[in-house]
Design a protein around this motif. Structure first.
Motif, PDB file in Angstrom:
ATOM      1  N   UNK A   1       0.815  -1.216   0.000  1.00 32.90           N
ATOM      2  CA  UNK A   1       0.000   0.000   0.000  1.00 32.90           C
ATOM      3  C   UNK A   1       0.847   1.263   0.000  1.00 32.90           C
ATOM      4  N   UNK A   2       1.970   1.216   0.705  1.00 36.85           N
ATOM      5  CA  UNK A   2       2.793   2.413   0.796  1.00 36.85           C
ATOM      6  C   UNK A   2       4.035   2.358  -0.085  1.00 36.85           C
ATOM      7  N   UNK A   3       4.209   1.249  -0.793  1.00 37.46           N
ATOM      8  CA  UNK A   3       5.255   1.097  -1.809  1.00 37.46           C
ATOM      9  C   UNK A   3       6.671   1.233  -1.256  1.00 37.46           C
ATOM     10  N   UNK A   4       6.872   0.870  -0.008  1.00 36.26           N
ATOM     11  CA  UNK A   4       8.233   0.828   0.533  1.00 36.26           C
ATOM     12  C   UNK A   4       8.906  -0.454   0.043  1.00 36.26           C
ATOM     13  N   UNK A   5      10.206  -0.364  -0.214  1.00 39.93           N
ATOM     14  CA  UNK A   5      10.897  -1.595  -0.589  1.00 39.93           C
ATOM     15  C   UNK A   5      11.283  -2.383   0.663  1.00 39.93           C
ATOM     16  N   UNK A   6      11.803  -3.587   0.469  1.00 38.81           N
ATOM     17  CA  UNK A   6      12.060  -4.471   1.610  1.00 38.81           C
ATOM     18  C   UNK A   6      13.111  -3.897   2.561  1.00 38.81           C
ATOM     19  N   UNK A   7      14.129  -3.247   2.028  1.00 40.10           N
ATOM     20  CA  UNK A   7      15.155  -2.672   2.900  1.00 40.10           C
ATOM     21  C   UNK A   7      14.601  -1.515   3.723  1.00 40.10           C
ATOM     22  N   UNK A   8      13.743  -0.692   3.113  1.00 39.98           N
ATOM     23  CA  UNK A   8      13.132   0.429   3.835  1.00 39.98           C
ATOM     24  C   UNK A   8      12.243  -0.088   4.968  1.00 39.98           C
ATOM     25  N   UNK A   9      11.511  -1.172   4.713  1.00 45.81           N
ATOM     26  CA  UNK A   9      10.674  -1.762   5.758  1.00 45.81           C
ATOM     27  C   UNK A   9      11.540  -2.316   6.886  1.00 45.81           C
ATOM     28  N   UNK A  10      12.617  -2.997   6.507  1.00 50.21           N
ATOM     29  CA  UNK A  10      13.532  -3.558   7.502  1.00 50.21           C
ATOM     30  C   UNK A  10      14.094  -2.472   8.409  1.00 50.21           C
ATOM     31  N   UNK A  11      14.501  -1.358   7.809  1.00 53.51           N
ATOM     32  CA  UNK A  11      15.061  -0.248   8.597  1.00 53.51           C
ATOM     33  C   UNK A  11      13.993   0.362   9.508  1.00 53.51           C
ATOM     34  N   UNK A  12      12.798   0.500   9.001  1.00 53.18           N
ATOM     35  CA  UNK A  12      11.734   1.159   9.743  1.00 53.18           C
ATOM     36  C   UNK A  12      11.269   0.315  10.935  1.00 53.18           C
ATOM     37  N   UNK A  13      11.200  -1.009  10.740  1.00 56.61           N
ATOM     38  CA  UNK A  13      10.677  -1.888  11.786  1.00 56.61           C
ATOM     39  C   UNK A  13      11.782  -2.615  12.559  1.00 56.61           C
ATOM     40  N   UNK A  14      13.024  -2.256  12.232  1.00 58.99           N
ATOM     41  CA  UNK A  14      14.179  -2.867  12.905  1.00 58.99           C
ATOM     42  C   UNK A  14      14.184  -4.392  12.738  1.00 58.99           C
ATOM     43  N   UNK A  15      13.988  -4.791  11.494  1.00 61.43           N
ATOM     44  CA  UNK A  15      14.032  -6.204  11.136  1.00 61.43           C
ATOM     45  C   UNK A  15      15.158  -6.419  10.132  1.00 61.43           C
TER      46      UNK A  15
ATOM     47  N   UNK B   1      16.450  -7.790   6.458  1.00 62.37           N
ATOM     48  CA  UNK B   1      15.796  -7.852   5.144  1.00 62.37           C
ATOM     49  C   UNK B   1      15.274  -9.261   4.851  1.00 62.37           C
ATOM     50  N   UNK B   2      16.044 -10.349   5.162  1.00 60.55           N
ATOM     51  CA  UNK B   2      15.487 -11.698   4.955  1.00 60.55           C
ATOM     52  C   UNK B   2      14.217 -11.938   5.756  1.00 60.55           C
ATOM     53  N   UNK B   3      14.122 -11.355   6.973  1.00 62.48           N
ATOM     54  CA  UNK B   3      12.923 -11.498   7.795  1.00 62.48           C
ATOM     55  C   UNK B   3      11.728 -10.856   7.106  1.00 62.48           C
ATOM     56  N   UNK B   4      11.938  -9.677   6.516  1.00 59.33           N
ATOM     57  CA  UNK B   4      10.862  -9.000   5.793  1.00 59.33           C
ATOM     58  C   UNK B   4      10.392  -9.866   4.626  1.00 59.33           C
ATOM     59  N   UNK B   5      11.338 -10.445   3.895  1.00 61.96           N
ATOM     60  CA  UNK B   5      10.992 -11.300   2.760  1.00 61.96           C
ATOM     61  C   UNK B   5      10.168 -12.497   3.216  1.00 61.96           C
ATOM     62  N   UNK B   6      10.554 -13.103   4.339  1.00 63.69           N
ATOM     63  CA  UNK B   6       9.805 -14.257   4.853  1.00 63.69           C
ATOM     64  C   UNK B   6       8.392 -13.858   5.279  1.00 63.69           C
ATOM     65  N   UNK B   7       8.256 -12.690   5.899  1.00 63.31           N
ATOM     66  CA  UNK B   7       6.933 -12.227   6.337  1.00 63.31           C
ATOM     67  C   UNK B   7       6.013 -11.968   5.141  1.00 63.31           C
ATOM     68  N   UNK B   8       6.567 -11.430   4.060  1.00 63.18           N
ATOM     69  CA  UNK B   8       5.767 -11.208   2.848  1.00 63.18           C
ATOM     70  C   UNK B   8       5.304 -12.546   2.271  1.00 63.18           C
TER      71      UNK B   8
END
Length: 322
Positions: A22-36, A38-45
């Protein structure tokens, strides 16, 4: 009372999916924002898709032929089919429009796919000439263009294989190897002499290195080489081809409706890439359509000579229903 861990995890998956889709953030931006990580973000998606939190819908426009393209890709084991929407594609008077629009589609495909180090083979014909006319200059590093058919027709003709090869090379700012020989010779002896020429052999030896080839698919009924006004074949040889089982050709290699090579005396007078050699190329892009090309295209597909087909919607439907 603490929330169950599965509820927390579902909330995190939903948060990641919302940020990504919805907000078009890439995986690295999400990782930085949520302190996760990048592989964790990919797994959650991935979990979001598996749990049904993410539901992807592809809305296909009404004039999109994706279903037919997919059917043909599966039926003939093709890498890709591109169907071009053409008005009255089965009208003889529209043949010029058909070739122009198919040429535009082929140019778009070439611009999308050409990459550094490509070795590209090209034949001849008015549809390929339309492709060249639709191309914009796009210099690509270490590309090599190779003429795969000797000269056919008057050398000044824009559909001549040499002119098409040279024009494509200029547009891509690439290396160029021409085949300095006629596509049709008068006798076996003439062919033997030409095949002994060093420059001709240089071009022929490069055929095995071609990674992608752009070819027209000709119909026997409209092939200019077989026409009454053509001076390149004897009337007897034209008659032999017309009376054979041939329905079409690729680079003057004639085949029947099953894709089997047609054996005539013409094969002894031809200089260019053979059907067997085309089958060894990684990707052969066949560009053809219109009222007279159905059998020729069907034969080329049945013979396994084509990997990517660019055609019109009416021809595509006939192929899908045949």
């Amino acid at each position: 009372m603490p929330r169950p861990s599965n509820s927390i995890n579902t909330r995190l998956i939903s948060k990641v999916c919302t940020l990504y889709y919805h907000q078009s953030l890439n995986q690295q931006e999400i990782a930085d924002r949520l302190h996760l990580s990048r592989p964790k973000v990919s797994r959650l998606l991935t979990q979001g898709k598996e749990q049904g939190i993410i539901k992807i819908t592809v809305n296909v426009p009404n004039n999109n032929y994706l279903e037919t393209e997919t059917l043909l890709e599966e039926k003939y084991k093709l890498k890709e089919v591109l169907i071009t929407d053409i008005e009255t594609p089965d009208d003889k008077s529209s043949i010029g429009i058909i070739k122009s629009q198919l040429g535009q589609s082929a140019a778009n495909y070439l611009m999308r796919t050409v990459s550094e180090g490509d070795i590209i083979g090209v034949t001849w014909g008015t549809t390929l000439h339309s492709m060249i006319n639709s191309l914009q200059p796009k210099p690509v590093k270490n590309v090599h263009v190779i003429q795969t058919l000797g000269g056919v027709g008057p050398p000044e003709a824009k559909a001549h294989a040499m002119d098409i090869s040279r024009s494509l090379s200029q547009l891509l700012n690439s290396r160029l190897t021409l085949l300095p020989a006629p596509g049709i010779v008068d006798s076996k002896e003439s062919k033997k002499i030409l095949l002994g020429d060093r420059q001709v052999n240089t071009a022929l030896d490069l055929f095995s290195q071609i990674k992608i080839a752009y070819v027209g698919i000709g119909a026997v009924s409209t092939n200019p080489v077989l026409g009454k006004d053509s001076y390149e074949l004897s009337p007897a040889l034209k008659k032999q081809i017309h009376e054979s089982d041939a329905v079409g050709d690729i680079g003057l290699n004639f085949f029947d409706i099953q894709g089997r090579p047609v054996d005539t005396k013409f094969r002894d007078l031809f200089i260019g890439m053979s059907l067997e050699e085309y089958k060894k190329v990684d990707t052969v892009v066949g560009i053809a359509g219109g009222y007279d090309k159905f059998e020729a295209i069907a034969g080329a597909l049945s013979g396994g000579y084509i990997d990517v087909l660019i055609t019109d919607q009416v021809t595509a439907r006939k192929l899908a229903n045949s």
